[in-house]
Design an enzyme around this catalytic site. Sequence first.
Site, PDB file in Angstrom:
ATOM      1  N   ARG A  82      63.245 -64.273  33.933  1.00 23.60           N
ATOM      2  CA  ARG A  82      62.423 -63.145  34.389  1.00 23.60           C
ATOM      3  C   ARG A  82      62.070 -62.247  33.199  1.00 23.60           C
ATOM      4  NH1 ARG A  82      67.775 -61.082  36.529  1.00 23.60           N
ATOM      5  NH2 ARG A  82      67.476 -62.459  38.300  1.00 23.60           N
TER       6      ARG A  82
ATOM      7  N   TYR B 201      83.390 -70.938  32.006  1.00 21.32           N
ATOM      8  CA  TYR B 201      82.523 -70.911  30.814  1.00 21.32           C
ATOM      9  C   TYR B 201      83.006 -71.933  29.786  1.00 21.32           C
ATOM     10  CZ  TYR B 201      80.358 -68.731  26.610  1.00 21.32           C
ATOM     11  OH  TYR B 201      79.662 -68.467  25.449  1.00 21.32           O
TER      12      TYR B 201
HETATM   13  P1  NAD Z   1      72.958 -63.426  26.916  1.00 20.77           P
HETATM   14  O1  NAD Z   1      73.705 -63.379  28.199  1.00 20.77           O
HETATM   15  O2  NAD Z   1      72.763 -62.175  26.170  1.00 20.77           O
HETATM   16  O3  NAD Z   1      71.531 -64.092  27.121  1.00 20.77           O
HETATM   17  C1  NAD Z   1      71.338 -65.217  27.915  1.00 20.77           C
HETATM   18  C2  NAD Z   1      69.992 -65.068  28.581  1.00 20.77           C
HETATM   19  O4  NAD Z   1      69.808 -66.191  29.442  1.00 20.77           O
HETATM   20  C3  NAD Z   1      69.869 -63.810  29.446  1.00 20.77           C
HETATM   21  O5  NAD Z   1      68.774 -63.050  29.033  1.00 20.77           O
HETATM   22  C4  NAD Z   1      69.688 -64.339  30.860  1.00 20.77           C
HETATM   23  O6  NAD Z   1      68.797 -63.560  31.623  1.00 20.77           O
HETATM   24  C5  NAD Z   1      69.135 -65.730  30.590  1.00 20.77           C
HETATM   25  N1  NAD Z   1      69.404 -66.646  31.690  1.00 20.77           N
HETATM   26  C6  NAD Z   1      70.492 -66.708  32.499  1.00 20.77           C
HETATM   27  N2  NAD Z   1      70.324 -67.672  33.415  1.00 20.77           N
HETATM   28  C7  NAD Z   1      69.126 -68.251  33.174  1.00 20.77           C
HETATM   29  C8  NAD Z   1      68.406 -69.295  33.775  1.00 20.77           C
HETATM   30  N3  NAD Z   1      68.871 -69.938  34.853  1.00 20.77           N
HETATM   31  N4  NAD Z   1      67.220 -69.644  33.246  1.00 20.77           N
HETATM   32  C9  NAD Z   1      66.730 -68.991  32.180  1.00 20.77           C
HETATM   33  N5  NAD Z   1      67.345 -67.960  31.581  1.00 20.77           N
HETATM   34  C10 NAD Z   1      68.537 -67.600  32.072  1.00 20.77           C
HETATM   35  O7  NAD Z   1      73.673 -64.530  26.009  1.00 20.77           O
HETATM   36  P2  NAD Z   1      73.666 -64.667  24.412  1.00 20.77           P
HETATM   37  O8  NAD Z   1      74.798 -63.881  23.914  1.00 20.77           O
HETATM   38  O9  NAD Z   1      72.317 -64.445  23.881  1.00 20.77           O
HETATM   39  O10 NAD Z   1      74.105 -66.186  24.305  1.00 20.77           O
HETATM   40  C11 NAD Z   1      73.211 -67.238  24.008  1.00 20.77           C
HETATM   41  C12 NAD Z   1      74.024 -68.513  23.829  1.00 20.77           C
HETATM   42  O11 NAD Z   1      74.992 -68.315  22.797  1.00 20.77           O
HETATM   43  C13 NAD Z   1      74.823 -68.920  25.079  1.00 20.77           C
HETATM   44  O12 NAD Z   1      74.868 -70.324  25.145  1.00 20.77           O
HETATM   45  C14 NAD Z   1      76.206 -68.397  24.779  1.00 20.77           C
HETATM   46  O13 NAD Z   1      77.198 -69.140  25.449  1.00 20.77           O
HETATM   47  C15 NAD Z   1      76.283 -68.610  23.285  1.00 20.77           C
HETATM   48  N6  NAD Z   1      77.298 -67.753  22.652  1.00 20.77           N
HETATM   49  C16 NAD Z   1      77.122 -66.405  22.594  1.00 20.77           C
HETATM   50  C17 NAD Z   1      78.111 -65.625  22.010  1.00 20.77           C
HETATM   51  C18 NAD Z   1      77.980 -64.134  21.919  1.00 20.77           C
HETATM   52  O14 NAD Z   1      78.952 -63.461  21.527  1.00 20.77           O
HETATM   53  N7  NAD Z   1      76.832 -63.548  22.237  1.00 20.77           N
HETATM   54  C19 NAD Z   1      79.256 -66.242  21.493  1.00 20.77           C
HETATM   55  C20 NAD Z   1      79.408 -67.608  21.618  1.00 20.77           C
HETATM   56  C21 NAD Z   1      78.396 -68.376  22.175  1.00 20.77           C
HETATM   57  N1  SER Z   2      81.095 -63.738  23.248  1.00 20.88           N
HETATM   58  C1  SER Z   2      81.287 -64.826  24.152  1.00 20.88           C
HETATM   59  C2  SER Z   2      82.052 -64.370  25.349  1.00 20.88           C
HETATM   60  O1  SER Z   2      82.880 -63.499  25.184  1.00 20.88           O
HETATM   61  C3  SER Z   2      82.018 -65.942  23.472  1.00 20.88           C
HETATM   62  O2  SER Z   2      81.427 -67.128  23.820  1.00 20.88           O
HETATM   63  O3  SER Z   2      81.847 -64.900  26.402  1.00 20.88           O
END
Ligand code: NAD
Ligand code: SER
Length: 318
Positions: free
Chosen positions: A36, A143
Amino acid sequence: MKKILVTGALGQIGSELTMGLREQYGNANVIASSRRTKEGHEELMESGIFEIVDVADGEKLSEVVKKHRIDTIVHLAAILSAVGEERPNQAWNVNMNGLYNVLEIAREEDCAVFTPSSIAVFGDSTPPDNTPQDTIQRPNTMYGVTKVAGELLCDYYYHRFGVDTRGVRFPGLISYKTLPGGGTTDYAVHIYYDALKHKRYTSFIGKGTKMDMMYMPDALDAIVQLLDADPSRLIHRNAFNVTAMSFDPEEIAASIRKKIPEFELDYDVDPVRQAIANSWPNSMDDTAAREEWDWNPKYDLDAMTEDMLAKLGEKLGL
Ligand code: NAD
Ligand code: SER
């Protein structure tokens, strides 16, 4: 020239990565998508093509990849650890079916795929200190389960179908542009907001709980570097440990006090997120990433604190 689709483009990573990729590859070559639109992200949605795509909808994903002749998918849409424990069904659906749809369309349309894994692939039986690249992965969160399965699925698509899949196990990411989406490491972002606004913070993660962390500029560099890495050097491909620092709440508070001496920290520990944090490494060994694609982060804790407080202060007008 790459033609890139970013899923989950309005999230913590995507909101910064998409703009960085547009600078590098041109606005027309980086298609942003999310399930969205979101207020506050007008610049991103208007600076290039923005598509509404729910990654659990394989047909829509396929239509968008074909329409824009995409050759690289940066798949970021996911449900993170804390929200995943509140809504495990949704976490399974988005994280597993979403990734499966991305890999299937990548196989059909010959796209490369980058998708991040996480420190959440580890669990209580993993060696917690200097956690090796190849070790026990028995997570106890939904997760974490989806992230281990995701690493294996990406390996499978690479070996079975030749899809160019790549990924890193990100630690907690700290940034000032977009708030994190509901993870366990989020305290390390909120602490900076509260330090600037109130000169105090109540941590939901307990004293002495160390976790790996990284400042967003290093995370963005990691993605771009691994996307561009020489494939003949990559042994681990979908699951590189990467880290930049490891600290507990007292250590990040001490770093903040170097800039805000009156800053106070207290605790109101959340048992769910604390249990998750306890099951994750204290610190990871990222030698494989350093050896296979020259990973070398720039920010340590104090350098990150200095930059975070300056940039966030500017953003908040403080
Ligand atoms: P986030 O939650 O900030 O962003 C994810 C986005 O995906 C959100 O904007 C959400 O609206 C969107 N989303 C959720 N469901 C959806 C769907 N069905 N279709 C389309 N969009 C959808 O997450 P992030 O921190 O940007 O993480 C991105 C990736 O990095 C993820 O795979 C996460 O597991 C990985 N990751 C993040 C961190 C961190 O600390 N941010 C650490 C390890 C791994
Ligand atoms: N920052 C992420 C979480 O806490 C690690 O994947 O879920």
